[in-house]
Design a protein around this motif. Structure first.
Motif, PDB file in Angstrom:
ATOM      1  N   TYR A   7      31.932 -76.383 -62.644  1.00 19.93           N
ATOM      2  CA  TYR A   7      32.896 -76.233 -61.562  1.00 19.93           C
ATOM      3  C   TYR A   7      34.339 -76.470 -62.004  1.00 19.93           C
ATOM      4  N   LEU A   8      34.550 -76.700 -63.304  1.00 26.42           N
ATOM      5  CA  LEU A   8      35.886 -77.005 -63.790  1.00 26.42           C
ATOM      6  C   LEU A   8      36.074 -76.435 -65.189  1.00 26.42           C
ATOM      7  N   GLU A   9      37.113 -75.652 -65.363  1.00 33.90           N
ATOM      8  CA  GLU A   9      37.439 -75.060 -66.660  1.00 33.90           C
ATOM      9  C   GLU A   9      38.591 -75.851 -67.284  1.00 33.90           C
ATOM     10  N   PHE A  10      38.543 -76.044 -68.604  1.00 33.65           N
ATOM     11  CA  PHE A  10      39.608 -76.738 -69.328  1.00 33.65           C
ATOM     12  C   PHE A  10      40.104 -75.878 -70.473  1.00 33.65           C
ATOM     13  N   GLU A  37      37.838 -87.537 -63.808  1.00 35.48           N
ATOM     14  CA  GLU A  37      37.593 -88.501 -64.882  1.00 35.48           C
ATOM     15  C   GLU A  37      37.510 -87.795 -66.233  1.00 35.48           C
ATOM     16  N   GLN A  38      36.913 -86.608 -66.258  1.00 29.92           N
ATOM     17  CA  GLN A  38      36.860 -85.828 -67.502  1.00 29.92           C
ATOM     18  C   GLN A  38      38.270 -85.415 -67.922  1.00 29.92           C
ATOM     19  N   ILE A  39      39.083 -85.019 -66.953  1.00 29.07           N
ATOM     20  CA  ILE A  39      40.468 -84.658 -67.247  1.00 29.07           C
ATOM     21  C   ILE A  39      41.211 -85.850 -67.839  1.00 29.07           C
ATOM     22  N   TYR A  40      41.016 -87.024 -67.256  1.00 31.16           N
ATOM     23  CA  TYR A  40      41.673 -88.217 -67.780  1.00 31.16           C
ATOM     24  C   TYR A  40      41.246 -88.487 -69.227  1.00 31.16           C
ATOM     25  N   SER A  45      42.493 -88.632 -74.950  1.00 35.92           N
ATOM     26  CA  SER A  45      42.039 -88.325 -76.309  1.00 35.92           C
ATOM     27  C   SER A  45      42.906 -87.281 -77.016  1.00 35.92           C
ATOM     28  N   ASN A  46      43.706 -86.537 -76.261  1.00 39.74           N
ATOM     29  CA  ASN A  46      44.558 -85.503 -76.866  1.00 39.74           C
ATOM     30  C   ASN A  46      46.047 -85.795 -76.723  1.00 39.74           C
ATOM     31  N   LEU A  75      46.945 -94.874 -60.904  1.00 36.61           N
ATOM     32  CA  LEU A  75      47.159 -95.979 -61.833  1.00 36.61           C
ATOM     33  C   LEU A  75      46.736 -95.577 -63.248  1.00 36.61           C
ATOM     34  N   LEU A  76      45.592 -94.921 -63.373  1.00 35.52           N
ATOM     35  CA  LEU A  76      45.153 -94.453 -64.694  1.00 35.52           C
ATOM     36  C   LEU A  76      46.206 -93.538 -65.317  1.00 35.52           C
ATOM     37  N   LEU A  77      46.735 -92.628 -64.522  1.00 35.09           N
ATOM     38  CA  LEU A  77      47.724 -91.692 -65.050  1.00 35.09           C
ATOM     39  C   LEU A  77      49.006 -92.399 -65.485  1.00 35.09           C
ATOM     40  N   THR A  78      49.391 -93.458 -64.771  1.00 33.42           N
ATOM     41  CA  THR A  78      50.598 -94.184 -65.174  1.00 33.42           C
ATOM     42  C   THR A  78      50.402 -94.860 -66.533  1.00 33.42           C
ATOM     43  N   LEU A  79      49.167 -95.158 -66.883  1.00 30.44           N
ATOM     44  CA  LEU A  79      48.873 -95.803 -68.159  1.00 30.44           C
ATOM     45  C   LEU A  79      48.669 -94.791 -69.289  1.00 30.44           C
TER      46      LEU A  79
END
Length: 145
Positions: A7-10, A37-40, A45-46, A75-79
């Protein structure tokens, strides 16, 4: 073990530190969180700086998802290394106003250390993320997990 999110392409452009994500259909709450969560994980990692997320096919999220997105995921994104987030969603979509409200809530909570904008097309989003490359095209390779 390989896991494919159906359901999600990257796509990732490592030179531009850009992540492209596209919801391929509307998703339930569990899929929504798992996808983000996969996007995060990909952002971390990249060392991604720019993220464009095509959300044209998503229906508005319920209040639980909205709260999780604005507070916990925010909050995750701010880190993370991310600096610019471009979300593609039609202006006439009910999802548009919800995302605008979530953006403003995130700015109030976390400040403007990350920039979030909404766009109606991928071309507009990419022009904002990579302003000096008028003819930029996303990598054609998609990632599977």
């Amino acid at each position: 073990m390989e896991h494919v999110l159906t359901y999600l392409e990257f796509r990732i452009d490592t030179d531009k530190k850009l992540l492209y994500g596209k919801w391929l259909r509307d998703v339930n709450n569990e899929e929504y969180k798992a996808g983000l969560e996969q996007i995060y994980t990909l952002i971390k990692s990249n060392d991604i700086l720019r993220w464009v997320q095509n959300s044209e096919l998503l229906q508005p999220r319920d209040l639980t998802d909205q709260k999780w997105l604005a507070e916990e995921y925010g909050l995750l994104l701010t880190l993370s290394s991310i600096k610019y987030i471009a979300v593609i969603v039609p202006r006439q979509s009910p999802h548009y106003n919800i995302l605008m409200s979530l953006r403003e809530k995130a700015y109030r909570i976390f400040g403007k250390s990350k920039y979030v904008e909404l766009f109606e097309t991928e071309q507009e989003a990419l022009a904002w993320l990579i302003p000096n490359m008028q003819f930029y095209r996303l990598p054609s390779t998609t990632l599977s997990f």
